[in-house]
Design an enzyme around this catalytic site. Structure first.
Site, mmCIF file in Angstrom:
data_model
loop_
_atom_site.group_PDB
_atom_site.id
_atom_site.type_symbol
_atom_site.label_atom_id
_atom_site.label_comp_id
_atom_site.label_asym_id
_atom_site.label_seq_id
_atom_site.Cartn_x
_atom_site.Cartn_y
_atom_site.Cartn_z
ATOM 1 C CG ASP A 1 -4.566 -1.412 10.145
ATOM 2 O OD1 ASP A 1 -4.378 -2.284 10.938
ATOM 3 O OD2 ASP A 1 -5.363 -1.181 9.481
ATOM 4 C CG HIS B 1 -5.721 -8.711 -1.064
ATOM 5 N ND1 HIS B 1 -5.448 -7.804 -0.439
ATOM 6 C CD2 HIS B 1 -6.534 -9.689 -0.497
ATOM 7 C CE1 HIS B 1 -6.469 -7.586 0.504
ATOM 8 N NE2 HIS B 1 -7.113 -8.840 0.476
ATOM 9 N NE ARG C 1 -3.275 -2.918 0.400
ATOM 10 C CZ ARG C 1 -3.789 -3.781 1.316
ATOM 11 N NH1 ARG C 1 -3.034 -3.840 2.531
ATOM 12 N NH2 ARG C 1 -4.831 -4.464 1.057
ATOM 13 C CD1 TRP D 1 -7.371 -12.788 8.579
ATOM 14 C CD2 TRP D 1 -8.309 -10.624 8.867
ATOM 15 N NE1 TRP D 1 -8.210 -12.616 7.698
ATOM 16 C CE2 TRP D 1 -8.724 -11.370 7.815
ATOM 17 C CE3 TRP D 1 -8.481 -9.536 9.344
ATOM 18 C CZ2 TRP D 1 -9.707 -10.635 6.942
ATOM 19 C CZ3 TRP D 1 -9.360 -8.675 8.504
ATOM 20 C CH2 TRP D 1 -10.098 -9.218 7.470
ATOM 21 C CE1 TYR E 1 -4.679 -7.734 11.653
ATOM 22 C CE2 TYR E 1 -6.137 -6.623 10.429
ATOM 23 C CZ TYR E 1 -5.586 -7.652 10.436
ATOM 24 O OH TYR E 1 -5.438 -8.772 9.733
ATOM 25 C CG ASP F 1 -2.755 -6.217 -0.828
ATOM 26 O OD1 ASP F 1 -3.642 -6.044 -1.609
ATOM 27 O OD2 ASP F 1 -2.756 -6.672 0.221
ATOM 28 C CG ASP G 1 -6.028 -11.536 2.792
ATOM 29 O OD1 ASP G 1 -5.436 -12.288 1.911
ATOM 30 O OD2 ASP G 1 -6.214 -10.230 3.199
ATOM 31 C CD GLU G 2 -9.966 -8.678 3.252
ATOM 32 O OE1 GLU G 2 -10.353 -8.022 4.095
ATOM 33 O OE2 GLU G 2 -8.884 -8.246 2.553
ATOM 34 C CD1 TRP H 1 -3.626 -4.662 8.614
ATOM 35 C CD2 TRP H 1 -2.737 -5.345 6.673
ATOM 36 N NE1 TRP H 1 -3.564 -6.012 8.411
ATOM 37 C CE2 TRP H 1 -3.193 -6.575 7.231
ATOM 38 C CE3 TRP H 1 -2.371 -5.340 5.251
ATOM 39 C CZ2 TRP H 1 -3.004 -7.698 6.858
ATOM 40 C CZ3 TRP H 1 -2.132 -6.915 4.718
ATOM 41 C CH2 TRP H 1 -2.503 -7.792 5.554
ATOM 42 C CB THR H 2 1.316 0.715 4.858
ATOM 43 O OG1 THR H 2 1.486 -0.076 3.700
ATOM 44 C CG2 THR H 2 1.982 0.252 6.276
ATOM 45 C CD GLU H 3 -4.831 -0.752 3.792
ATOM 46 O OE1 GLU H 3 -4.145 -0.570 4.798
ATOM 47 O OE2 GLU H 3 -5.534 -1.690 3.278
HETATM 48 C C1 ACM Z 1 -6.487 -9.326 6.321
HETATM 49 O O1 ACM Z 1 -6.463 -7.972 7.299
HETATM 50 N N1 ACM Z 1 -6.992 -8.920 5.436
HETATM 51 C C2 ACM Z 1 -5.562 -10.191 6.626
#
Ligand code: ACM
Length: 628
Positions: free
Chosen positions: A442, A273, A169, A415, A440, A198, A348-349, A485-487
């Site tokens: 972030d 991702h 990110r 997670w 988390y 990602d 994930d996702e 996470w660095t968004e």
């Molecule tokens: C995640 O936070 N999607 C692993």
């Protein structure tokens, strides 16, 4: 009564002695002594081992001392003014792989362990026994540098103590990544989980697929928050934001981490991702929409129950044999670059919408008797697991790899919460706990009026994290980790701000025996580490000093409760648009916020000195919070 008094006396005494140190994470046992070791300008290193890794760790410590004007001379004799380093000939089972014994007396220091990792960890404790100003000394004065006498026995509660950094990110340079690793190693973290790919950027050179970095590492630059109105690239627009690590860079960072007792776990996030990968190789996608490296726009709709809908495809096509060939070649190169035993495949996702629309995927499912998207996801993950284990590595995936059936031998990183971990452990799989409500990094750590991040997990909450939930068989819990996470984290100073001091809390959750944890004592130590960071001009969040504001409705009245999780602070506030708040009211009990165009102003004080930031929240915002 006497026994009670004595117990109280000794407890109090041991707490006083404990307060002599500020080691984070808190050791298994610390015994203070009425002694201190004075650091002179020449110090003797008595190294009773030839082990190269141990000697490398000792050399690093020597360099640290040298920076502050102390010369360490190697000698294999125990003389006055020595630090003696010893590896046990016969293993001490209690210490295990990473434990150590540290003994500091007036005349010398001894550090003993079973192996190099124990020596490394012991050196981190020794470093923290040095006064905070030691590493920024310019004018050496031996009288001021004393190490308090003590005897420490120490070893970790968990073997997996990780921090994750997302470099997709936002891109972090090799030097920045090293700095992140160096800092975490001082708090005895031993796993650096490197989120390398990602939707917003592919960051690792893969020689068999050069476009992954030629195309996938670069995106058009957009500003403002991620996930809002950042627009897609315009026709012909140059992609200028990004960067990647060459394989030489990767080797350098891997070695740098090993030199700090840290194993790197690389993550290549599949099958979702993957927008950056698909921008480079669009033929691997399951629809023909134009592909580009995502600049941080709104491409997903999240629902409160964690289901979601994608507006742009970011999934590999599981019906395409070419995809498995692609994954195989990538993991061949990854396995050769990273000596650790784990490879993380993300998982994930994963959105099934585009798969479901694709006739080729439907045909593939029928031919392979795959009933639905969940089973197809599981099919994909199981094939990835086979690829990874064929490289003699173990596969890790996020909790979603349980969907549709877990691959044999897979380790699960839980997670959303700890449920996936619980389920995987029941099936006999290893798990790593990273429940986002605790780990988390972030998420905001202070009031939203002064923080830029979403949601909230404050220092005290992180401190309360226990990776072993009730009803799990602890032998399956390898440990836990914090995830950054660095968004919304575009640079290293802000990455540090988000990571510390919450990583201190995590380090105690993952290293310290549960019964040794003590919030009030932890905070005292944290304040000393604030000083360490400040002296080195490293960014660290002091949000823990801010008041915690809770508003609620009581019989139609808007009520406000103020708390602060640090002992010894007083909270002052005003609701009449005046400041400084020190001359307002001292908070004692919940109070009403009256109607009007007014704001709450509030701040904590200790001994009449302002501690945290002054929070300024307009009544309309307080009203909104109360109605949530
Ligand atoms: C995640 O936070 N999607 C692993």
């Amino acid at each position: 009564m006497k026994t009670l008094f004595l117990t109280f006396f000794f407890l109090t005494l041991s707490q006083i002695i404990n307060a002599q140190h500020s080691i984070i994470p808190e050791p298994v046992s610390f015994e203070g002594k009425n002694a201190s070791f004075v650091l002179r300008d020449v110090l003797n290193f008595n190294i009773e081992t030839q082990d190269p890794q141990t000697n490398q760790y000792i050399n690093q410590f020597k360099t640290l001392l040298e920076k502050s004007g102390i010369t360490a001379v190697a000698s294999n004799k125990i003389v006055e003014n020595s630090i003696t380093f010893t590896l046990n000939k016969k293993k001490d089972n209690e210490l295990g792989v990473e434990g150590y014994l540290l003994d500091v007396t007036n005349s010398g220091i001894t550090l003993t362990a079973n192996g190099s990792s124990g020596i490394f960890n012991g050196l981190q404790s020794l470093r923290q026994l040095l006064p905070p100003h030691f590493e920024t000394i310019t004018n050496y004065d031996s009288k001021s540098i004393q190490i308090p006498g003590c005897k420490i026995k120490d070893y970790p509660r968990f073997g997996w103590r990780g921090l994750m950094l997302d470099v997709s990110r936002h891109f972090f340079t090799v030097e920045e990544v090293k700095s992140f690793i160096d800092q975490m190693s001082q708090y005895k973290f031993n796993v650096f989980h490197w989120h390398l790919t990602d939707d917003q950027g592919w960051r690792i050179e893969i020689k068999s697929y050069p476009k992954l970095t030629e195309v996938g590492a670069w995106r058009v630059e957009r500003h403002g928050y991620f996930g809002t109105d950042r627009t897609a690239p315009k026709e012909g627009e140059k992609a200028t934001y990004g960067g990647y690590y060459t394989q030489e860079d990767i080797k350098e960072v891997v070695q740098y981490a090993l030199d700090r007792n840290i194993t790197i776990v690389p993550e290549i996030d599949f099958p979702g991702h993957s927008m950056a990968a698909l921008a480079a190789y669009p033929e691997l996608a399951s629809n023909n929409d134009p592909k580009y490296v995502e600049p941080g726009g709104k491409f997903v709709q999240w629902n409160p129950d964690f289901t979601f809908e994608m507006f742009i495809e970011n999934m590999l096509n599981p019906a395409d044999e070419g995809v498995y060939d692609f994954v195989d070649k990538i993991f061949t190169e990854i396995a050769a670059l990273f000596p650790g035993k784990y490879i993380h495949m993300g998982g994930d996702e994963a959105y099934h919408g585009y798969w479901e629309e694709n006739p080729e995927v439907q045909k593939f499912m029928k031919a392979n008797k795959i009933a639905n998207g969940n089973e197809l996801q599981s099919y994909f993950v199981k094939r990835i697991e086979k690829i990874i284990s064929s490289k003699n590595k173990k596969m890790i995936g996020w909790g979603e790899i349980l969907i549709g059936g877990l691959a044999d031998g897979a380790t699960v990183m839980s997670w959303h919460d700890m449920q996936a971990g619980l389920e995987a452990a029941k099936l006999g799989h290893d798990v790593i706990m990273t429940p986002r409500a605790y780990t988390y990094l972030d998420l905001a750590q202070g009031d939203h009026s002064v923080e830029t991040q979403n949601r909230y997990v404050n220092l005290e909450k992180v401190y309360s994290f226990d990776p072993i939930p009730e009803s799990i068989d602890p032998k399956f819990v390898l440990g836990g980790q914090g995830c950054l996470w660095t968004e919304r984290i575009p640079n290293l100073p802000f990455a540090f701000y988000m990571t510390y001091p919450r990583a201190f809390a995590l380090s105690e959750a993952l290293w310290t025996p549960k019964e040794n944890k003590d919030w009030e004592y932890f905070i005292q130590k944290t304040e000393i580490h604030f000083k360490r960071f400040d002296l080195k001009s490293l960014n660290i969040s002091k949000a823990v000093y801010d008041p915690i504001v809770r508003v609620y409705k009581d019989n139609g009245k808007l009520m406000c409760e103020l708390t602060n999780s640090i002992p010894g602070t007083e909270i002052f506030y005003t609701i009449n648009n005046t400041y400084p708040v020190r001359f307002g009211k001292k908070y004692t009990d919940p109070f009403e916020i009256p109607m009007g165009d007014l704001s709450l102003r509030t701040q904590t004080y200790r001994n009449d000195k302002p501690m945290g930031r002054m929070l300024l929240i307009h009544r309309t915002d307080l009203e909104k919070r109360a109605n949530k």
